[in-house]
Scaffold this active site. Structure first.
Site, PDB file in Angstrom:
ATOM      1  N   GLN A  63       0.820  -1.216   0.000  1.00 55.73           N
ATOM      2  CA  GLN A  63       0.000   0.000   0.000  1.00 55.73           C
ATOM      3  C   GLN A  63       0.853   1.265   0.000  1.00 55.73           C
ATOM      4  O   GLN A  63       1.760   1.416   0.826  1.00 55.73           O
ATOM      5  CB  GLN A  63      -0.936   0.039   1.210  1.00 55.73           C
ATOM      6  CG  GLN A  63      -1.977   1.141   1.047  1.00 55.73           C
ATOM      7  CD  GLN A  63      -2.855   1.366   2.268  1.00 55.73           C
ATOM      8  OE1 GLN A  63      -2.358   1.747   3.323  1.00 55.73           O
ATOM      9  NE2 GLN A  63      -4.151   1.154   2.119  1.00 55.73           N
ATOM     10  N   CYS A  98      -6.567   7.414   4.628  1.00 55.17           N
ATOM     11  CA  CYS A  98      -5.932   7.716   5.910  1.00 55.17           C
ATOM     12  C   CYS A  98      -6.393   9.078   6.447  1.00 55.17           C
ATOM     13  O   CYS A  98      -6.365  10.069   5.719  1.00 55.17           O
ATOM     14  CB  CYS A  98      -4.411   7.698   5.757  1.00 55.17           C
ATOM     15  SG  CYS A  98      -3.581   8.002   7.329  1.00 55.17           S
ATOM     16  N   LYS A 156      -8.209   2.047  -1.669  1.00 54.84           N
ATOM     17  CA  LYS A 156      -9.020   1.964  -0.441  1.00 54.84           C
ATOM     18  C   LYS A 156      -9.441   3.374  -0.064  1.00 54.84           C
ATOM     19  O   LYS A 156      -8.601   4.261   0.097  1.00 54.84           O
ATOM     20  CB  LYS A 156      -8.182   1.322   0.678  1.00 54.84           C
ATOM     21  CG  LYS A 156      -8.906   1.157   2.004  1.00 54.84           C
ATOM     22  CD  LYS A 156      -8.160   0.149   2.870  1.00 54.84           C
ATOM     23  CE  LYS A 156      -8.737   0.005   4.256  1.00 54.84           C
ATOM     24  NZ  LYS A 156      -8.338   1.069   5.159  1.00 54.84           N
ATOM     25  N   ASN A 163     -15.641  -2.729   4.353  1.00 63.13           N
ATOM     26  CA  ASN A 163     -14.779  -2.654   5.535  1.00 63.13           C
ATOM     27  C   ASN A 163     -15.398  -1.716   6.568  1.00 63.13           C
ATOM     28  O   ASN A 163     -15.957  -0.689   6.223  1.00 63.13           O
ATOM     29  CB  ASN A 163     -13.386  -2.148   5.094  1.00 63.13           C
ATOM     30  CG  ASN A 163     -12.473  -1.795   6.265  1.00 63.13           C
ATOM     31  OD1 ASN A 163     -12.021  -0.657   6.382  1.00 63.13           O
ATOM     32  ND2 ASN A 163     -12.208  -2.756   7.123  1.00 63.13           N
ATOM     33  N   GLY A 164     -15.271  -2.138   7.828  1.00 61.87           N
ATOM     34  CA  GLY A 164     -15.747  -1.317   8.933  1.00 61.87           C
ATOM     35  C   GLY A 164     -16.670  -2.103   9.829  1.00 61.87           C
ATOM     36  O   GLY A 164     -17.752  -2.521   9.424  1.00 61.87           O
ATOM     37  N   GLY A 208     -10.216  -5.290  10.096  1.00 63.02           N
ATOM     38  CA  GLY A 208      -9.111  -4.555  10.696  1.00 63.02           C
ATOM     39  C   GLY A 208      -8.982  -4.823  12.178  1.00 63.02           C
ATOM     40  O   GLY A 208      -8.425  -5.835  12.608  1.00 63.02           O
TER      41      GLY A 208
HETATM   42  C1  LIG Z   1      -3.956   1.094  14.184  1.00 67.40           C
HETATM   43  C2  LIG Z   1      -4.568   1.262  12.806  1.00 67.40           C
HETATM   44  C3  LIG Z   1      -3.742   1.513  11.729  1.00 67.40           C
HETATM   45  C4  LIG Z   1      -4.291   1.651  10.447  1.00 67.40           C
HETATM   46  N1  LIG Z   1      -3.449   1.835   9.381  1.00 67.40           N
HETATM   47  C5  LIG Z   1      -3.962   1.862   8.118  1.00 67.40           C
HETATM   48  C6  LIG Z   1      -3.106   1.907   6.979  1.00 67.40           C
HETATM   49  O1  LIG Z   1      -1.867   1.892   7.083  1.00 67.40           O
HETATM   50  N2  LIG Z   1      -3.707   1.941   5.753  1.00 67.40           N
HETATM   51  C7  LIG Z   1      -5.063   1.927   5.585  1.00 67.40           C
HETATM   52  O2  LIG Z   1      -5.567   1.954   4.462  1.00 67.40           O
HETATM   53  N3  LIG Z   1      -5.884   1.867   6.651  1.00 67.40           N
HETATM   54  C8  LIG Z   1      -5.374   1.812   7.894  1.00 67.40           C
HETATM   55  N4  LIG Z   1      -6.213   1.672   8.964  1.00 67.40           N
HETATM   56  C9  LIG Z   1      -7.663   1.534   8.740  1.00 67.40           C
HETATM   57  C10 LIG Z   1      -8.062   0.046   8.634  1.00 67.40           C
HETATM   58  O3  LIG Z   1      -7.465  -0.554   7.502  1.00 67.40           O
HETATM   59  C11 LIG Z   1      -9.588  -0.104   8.525  1.00 67.40           C
HETATM   60  O4  LIG Z   1     -10.020   0.578   7.385  1.00 67.40           O
HETATM   61  C12 LIG Z   1     -10.336   0.450   9.747  1.00 67.40           C
HETATM   62  O5  LIG Z   1      -9.731   0.044  10.936  1.00 67.40           O
HETATM   63  C13 LIG Z   1     -11.817   0.037   9.727  1.00 67.40           C
HETATM   64  O6  LIG Z   1     -11.949  -1.370   9.749  1.00 67.40           O
HETATM   65  P1  LIG Z   1     -12.313  -2.169  11.119  1.00 67.40           P
HETATM   66  O7  LIG Z   1     -13.599  -1.583  11.639  1.00 67.40           O
HETATM   67  O8  LIG Z   1     -12.421  -3.597  10.684  1.00 67.40           O
HETATM   68  O9  LIG Z   1     -11.186  -1.921  12.069  1.00 67.40           O
HETATM   69  C14 LIG Z   1      -5.681   1.565  10.253  1.00 67.40           C
HETATM   70  C15 LIG Z   1      -6.503   1.312  11.364  1.00 67.40           C
HETATM   71  C16 LIG Z   1      -5.972   1.154  12.625  1.00 67.40           C
HETATM   72  C17 LIG Z   1      -6.896   0.870  13.780  1.00 67.40           C
END
Ligand SMILES: Cc1cc2nc3c(=O)[nH]c(=O)nc-3n(C[C@H](O)[C@H](O)[C@H](O)COP(=O)(O)O)c2cc1C
Length: 345
Positions: free
Chosen positions: A83, A117, A159, A220-221, A244
């Protein structure tokens, strides 16, 4: 565990990459290191993604002296997406050339563009979720990236979030643009930038995007179990499921989708959806040892702290063990604390 074999799991083709299944580990900075990703792969994730790496950082570091650590992949974890984040098409073009011409990194399955992000230092550069505030720049970035990757026979995915804030939800428009400019699949994290990680994910927006595009879509989410994944897919029609936070310190979540598999049987899931403590410790130490062999004991223990404590989630008196783990400096100390945690009923 009484999770039935879910009927939402199936193979998924992205560009010319055939994924064994449509479950993905979400990219998470500071969490999804290569050892952890390979563990999640082994436990059932069909796709993993590296944490975000700056395209401009790669442009300024063509030998990858500083960025390699974050880009490194293991051939056995494939399919993995690397990514990148940034705001300038030229940066992406150069970074993708650098990555895909590298003998190891070039073995990645896909390049993923981070357009979600929310972190200030990223959005200040017009990157991450800020990029999608500018649909024309988003189109230029996607087109340049797709062309650069195509020269190596690779596809590019993206994404995104649902929008910047409640007044500027534009994921349908952005997804259409991304598809037009060559995205091979799109992931929608169903929150706005303003929400950061709070509030409920709005799966309705994933459904809207599903209706608007033809390429595969990952929802996602807030997916934290096979049951919630089924609900998300039922409500949205998403082709893939990206998990995530529920996978932090819980790589076994992927095996729960394959309850009839050999590995799931070995994990012996308890009523809380986790394997017994002893099994959790074995996998956690495997993760730690894998990191120690790559970056050394001191760095591995320090950098894995936030993950180490996640492995204890949901257990009695976890807070005091977590506190002690945060202070541990050696593998022996970590193992001794885990041993005490094992004895705690
Ligand atoms: C600690 C942390 C770091 C993350 N780093 C990234 C990242 O490097 N790139 C990205 O696209 N999303 C990043 N995310 C977002 C996750 O990929 C995801 O979209 C988000 O947590 C929602 O999904 P979930 O509800 O399953 O956690 C990060 C999320 C967390 C909690």
């Amino acid at each position: 565990m009484n999770d039935k074999r879910t009927n939402i799991i199936r193979p998924l083709k992205i560009g010319n990459v055939m994924l064994e299944n449509n479950l993905a580990l979400a990219p998470m900075a500071g969490t999804t290191d290569l050892v952890y990703r390979s563990i999640c792969r082994e436990l059932g994730a069909g796709l993993t993604v590296t944490e975000l790496v700056s395209a401009r950082g790669i442009v300024y570091d063509p030998q990858l002296k500083k960025t390699y650590r974050y880009l490194e992949i293991m051939p056995e974890e494939n399919p993995v997406a690397i990514q990148l984040f940034g705001s300038e098409p030229e940066d992406f073009k150069t970074a993708i050339n650098t990555v895909l011409s590298h003998p190891l990194l070039g073995q990645c399955a896909l390049i993923d563009l981070n357009m979600g992000c929310p972190v200030t230092k990223v959005v200040r550069q017009g990157a991450g979720s800020a990029l999608t505030k500018d649909p024309e720049q988003t189109a230029r970035v996607m087109a340049a990236s797709a062309a650069a990757a195509a020269a190596y026979g690779k596809s590019v995915t993206a994404k995104i979030r649902t929008g910047w804030d409640d007044d500027s939800i534009n994921c349908v428009e952005i997804a259409r643009i991304l598809e037009k400019e060559g995205a091979a699949s799109i992931t929608v994290h169903a929150r706005t930038r303003s929400q950061m990680y709070s509030g409920k994910a709005d799966w309705g927006q994933i459904a809207r995007v599903r209706d608007a595009i033809s390429v595969p879509l990952y929802g996602n989410g807030d997916v934290d179990s096979p049951a919630s994944a089924e609900a998300m897919v039922a409500q949205t029609g998403a082709d893939g499921i990206m998990i995530g936070r529920a996978a932090q310190g819980n790589p076994w979540i992927f095996a729960r989708f394959f309850s009839e598999s050999e590995i799931a049987a070995k994990l012996d899931f308890q009523t809380d959806g986790m394997p017994p403590k002893q099994t959790r410790i074995l996998w956690m130490l495997r993760h730690l040892d894998g990191m120690i062999s790559r970056v050394g004991e001191e760095v591995a223990i320090r950098e894995m702290r936030t993950q180490t404590v996640c492995y204890l989630r949901g257990t009695h008196n976890a807070a005091s063990f977590r506190y002690r783990l945060m202070l541990a400096k050696t593998r022996a100390e970590v193992a001794a604390i885990l041993d005490e945690w094992l004895q705690e009923s």
